[in-house]
Scaffold this active site. Structure first.
Site, PDB file in Angstrom:
ATOM      1  N   ASP A 191       5.671   2.442   2.132  1.00  0.00           N
ATOM      2  CA  ASP A 191       4.694   1.688   2.714  1.00  0.00           C
ATOM      3  C   ASP A 191       4.058   1.714   3.852  1.00  0.00           C
ATOM      4  O   ASP A 191       4.660   1.701   4.762  1.00  0.00           O
ATOM      5  CB  ASP A 191       5.751   0.011   2.999  1.00  0.00           C
ATOM      6  CG  ASP A 191       4.853  -0.573   3.411  1.00  0.00           C
ATOM      7  OD1 ASP A 191       3.944  -0.623   3.021  1.00  0.00           O
ATOM      8  OD2 ASP A 191       5.477  -2.134   2.936  1.00  0.00           O
ATOM      9  N   HIS A 192       2.474   2.053   3.667  1.00  0.00           N
ATOM     10  CA  HIS A 192       1.571   2.427   4.669  1.00  0.00           C
ATOM     11  C   HIS A 192       1.743   1.840   5.630  1.00  0.00           C
ATOM     12  O   HIS A 192       1.070   1.382   7.176  1.00  0.00           O
ATOM     13  CB  HIS A 192       0.603   2.915   4.355  1.00  0.00           C
ATOM     14  CG  HIS A 192      -0.200   3.813   5.112  1.00  0.00           C
ATOM     15  ND1 HIS A 192       0.112   3.817   6.664  1.00  0.00           N
ATOM     16  CD2 HIS A 192      -0.994   5.139   4.776  1.00  0.00           C
ATOM     17  CE1 HIS A 192      -0.618   4.729   6.721  1.00  0.00           C
ATOM     18  NE2 HIS A 192      -1.010   5.624   5.630  1.00  0.00           N
ATOM     19  N   ARG A 193       2.417  -0.242   5.652  1.00  0.00           N
ATOM     20  CA  ARG A 193       2.419  -0.800   6.548  1.00  0.00           C
ATOM     21  C   ARG A 193       2.789  -0.890   7.765  1.00  0.00           C
ATOM     22  O   ARG A 193       3.003  -1.082   8.534  1.00  0.00           O
ATOM     23  CB  ARG A 193       1.920  -2.048   6.022  1.00  0.00           C
ATOM     24  CG  ARG A 193       1.248  -2.340   4.983  1.00  0.00           C
ATOM     25  CD  ARG A 193       1.772  -4.406   3.523  1.00  0.00           C
ATOM     26  NE  ARG A 193       3.338  -3.657   3.399  1.00  0.00           N
ATOM     27  CZ  ARG A 193       3.422  -4.985   2.730  1.00  0.00           C
ATOM     28  NH1 ARG A 193       3.001  -6.543   2.746  1.00  0.00           N
ATOM     29  NH2 ARG A 193       4.493  -4.573   2.113  1.00  0.00           N
ATOM     30  N   PRO A 213       0.553  -1.142   0.034  1.00  0.00           N
ATOM     31  CA  PRO A 213       0.533   0.304   0.530  1.00  0.00           C
ATOM     32  C   PRO A 213       1.014   1.325  -0.111  1.00  0.00           C
ATOM     33  O   PRO A 213       1.280   1.791   0.844  1.00  0.00           O
ATOM     34  CB  PRO A 213      -0.600  -0.310   1.679  1.00  0.00           C
ATOM     35  CG  PRO A 213       0.174  -0.721   2.402  1.00  0.00           C
ATOM     36  CD  PRO A 213       0.606  -2.036   1.738  1.00  0.00           C
TER      37      PRO A 213
END
Length: 407
Positions: A379-381, A204
Site C-alpha cells: 500500500d503506497h499510502r 494504491p
C-alpha cells in the site's frame, strides 16, 4: 417466563448472520449448554448454545435464512408454560417480530404433524447441509427434507447414507447458451468479494519481486525433519520458515509493520502474521500472533492447528481478525509467481511461488540453484518503495541464512 432468543453477534461488528440449521424444533426440550442452532458468520460456523433450560415454543427463522443481529429467532418456554405464554410474549414484542412465524406451539397442537417431503424440481437446502453433503459424498437428491417447506437441513444429511457414486451436477438448459448450475454464495464468499473489491479499487498497490536462493534452507529443513522422523513432532514445512523469516524481517524493519487508516498510521507492536488458508467456502487468514517471539517448531504446530480448524469452520473471530502482515503461498500448487491483493487495514502481503531449479551465477560460474520467487504487494499510502525494498532485502537475507530462523 417465556424468553425471546435473538440472533447473536457472532463476529465483531457483524450486522447479519445466516441461521445455517436448527438442531431443535418446536416442542423439543432444551438443557443448559445444548446446541440450539448453527450460525454461519462470514468466516466460520458457530454453535448457538442455550443459556437456560426449557422447551422450544416458537421459531421465527427458517434454516438458511440471513438474519439481522439482534432480531428474534425463537421463543424458549419455561417449565409449565404453554402456547398461551408464547402468544403473550409475541403480543408484548409485536413491534420487533416478523408477522409470519416459521413454527409455533399452537400450530403444532392444531395441525397433525406433516410428513417431511423432498421438494420437487430444485433442491432447497441450508448452506451447512450442502457443505456436509459435499464432505460426506451424499447426494442431496436422496435426502428427505424435514425443514420448513421441505428444506434439507443438517440433521437430514446426517441421517442419509453416502451415495454409491457421485451424482451428476444439476444443470439448467438455456436456449442458445451453455448449460450451467447456480451455486448460492456463502456468507464467507460474499464477504471476500466485498473486501477484495474495496481493496483493489481503493488501495494504491505497487509490487516488488525478488528471487531467494533456497539451497541452504532446503538442506537444513531436510536435516531437521530426518532427525525428528522417529518422533511425533510434525515435519517443518517451507511455509513455516517463510512465516518466521517474515516476522524477523518486520522486527528488523518495524516501519513496514504498519497499517493505514484515514486518521493515522497504525504502528503494530508485534508481528502478527496472517496465513492464507483455502477452504470449501473460500479463503480465510488465521493469524500467528507474536510470530517474532515464537520458535520455528511452535509456529509450525500453530499453523497446522489453525489451518485444520479453519477448514472445519471452527475458528473463533479473534483467530482470523486483525493481523499486521499477510502471506499467501501458492508454491505447493506449482505456481511460479503471482501478485496478491492487500487485506486492509494491513499495508502489505507477500505472495510466495514455487521453488524451482534454475541456472544461477555463483562466484562467476553458472550453476543450478534452487530459487523461490516472492512478490510483495504494498500500500503506497503507508509504505514507500525504498522502505518496501528494505524489508524485502531483510526477508531474503533471513531465507538465505536459515540457521538464524531455527529457535
Amino acid at each position: 417466563m417465556a424468553t425471546l432468543l435473538r440472533m447473536p453477534e457472532v463476529a465483531a461488528n457483524a450486522t447479519h448472520a445466516v441461521l445455517a440449521g436448527w438442531n431443535k424444533q418446536v416442542g423439543d426440550a432444551v438443557e443448559v449448554g445444548e446446541v440450539l442452532a448453527d450460525i454461519e458468520s462470514e468466516k466460520a460456523v458457530v454453535e448457538l448454545a442455550a443459556d437456560e433450560a426449557g422447551t422450544i415454543g416458537h421459531l421465527f427463522v427458517a434454516a438458511g435464512q440471513e438474519v439481522e443481529v439482534g432480531a428474534p429467532i425463537a421463543v424458549l418456554l419455561a417449565s409449565g408454560e404453554t402456547a398461551a405464554d408464547v402468544s403473550a410474549l409475541l403480543a408484548a414484542s409485536a413491534s420487533a417480530i416478523a408477522p409470519e412465524p416459521v413454527q409455533d406451539a399452537a400450530a403444532m397442537v392444531e395441525r397433525p404433524a406433516a410428513t417431511p417431503t423432498a421438494p420437487a424440481g430444485r433442491l432447497f437446502a441450508s448452506p451447512l447441509a450442502r457443505r456436509l453433503a459435499r464432505e460426506r459424498g451424499i447426494d442431496l437428491a436422496t435426502c428427505v427434507g424435514s425443514g420448513p417447506n421441505g428444506r434439507i437441513v443438517k440433521r437430514d444429511v446426517e441421517a442419509a447414507r453416502p451415495a454409491a457414486a457421485p451424482a451428476a451436477p444439476a444443470v439448467v438448459a438455456v436456449a442458445a447458451a451453455a448449460a450451467y448450475r447456480e451455486i448460492p454464495h456463502s456468507a464467507m464468499r460474499r464477504t471476500i468479494a466485498k473486501r477484495l473489491t474495496e481493496s483493489k479499487s481503493s488501495i494504491p498497490h505497487f509490487y516488488l519481486t525478488v528471487d531467494c536462493r533456497m539451497d541452504a534452507l532446503l538442506a537444513l529443513r531436510a536435516g531437521m525433519n530426518a532427525a525428528s522422523a522417529a518422533g511425533a513432532t510434525r515435519k517443518i514445512s517451507v511455509n513455516d520458515f517463510i512465516v518466521r523469516a517474515a516476522a524477523l524481517a518486520l522486527l528488523e524493519v518495524p516501519e513496514a509493520n504498519v497499517g493505514w487508516t484515514e486518521s493515522a498510521m497504525r504502528q503494530y507492536a508485534s508481528a502478527d502474521i496472517a496465513v492464507a488458508v483455502s477452504t470449501d467456502n473460500g479463503l480465510i487468514t488465521p493469524i500467528v500472533r507474536n510470530a517474532e517471539a515464537k520458535s520455528l517448531r511452535t509456529i509450525s504446530t500453530e499453523i497446522a492447528d489453525l489451518a485444520a480448524r479453519a477448514r472445519a469452520g471452527q475458528l473463533q473471530p479473534d483467530e482470523y481478525q486483525g493481523g499486521s502482515f499477510s502471506i499467501s503461498n501458492l508454491g505447493m500448487h506449482g505456481v511460479d509467481e503471482f501478485s496478491a491483493i492487500i487485506n486492509p487495514p494491513q499495508a502489505a502481503i507477500l505472495a510466495v511461488g514455487a521453488t524451482r531449479q534454475m541456472p544461477v551465477v555463483e562466484n562467476g560460474a553458472l550453476v543450478v540453484g534452487e530459487v523461490m520467487r516472492c512478490t510483495l504487494s504494498v500500500d503506497h499510502r503507508a509504505i514507500d518503495g525504498a522502505l518496501a525494498a528494505h524489508w524485502l532485502a531483510a526477508f531474503r537475507r533471513a531465507i538465505e541464512s536459515p540457521l538464524a530462523l531455527v529457535g
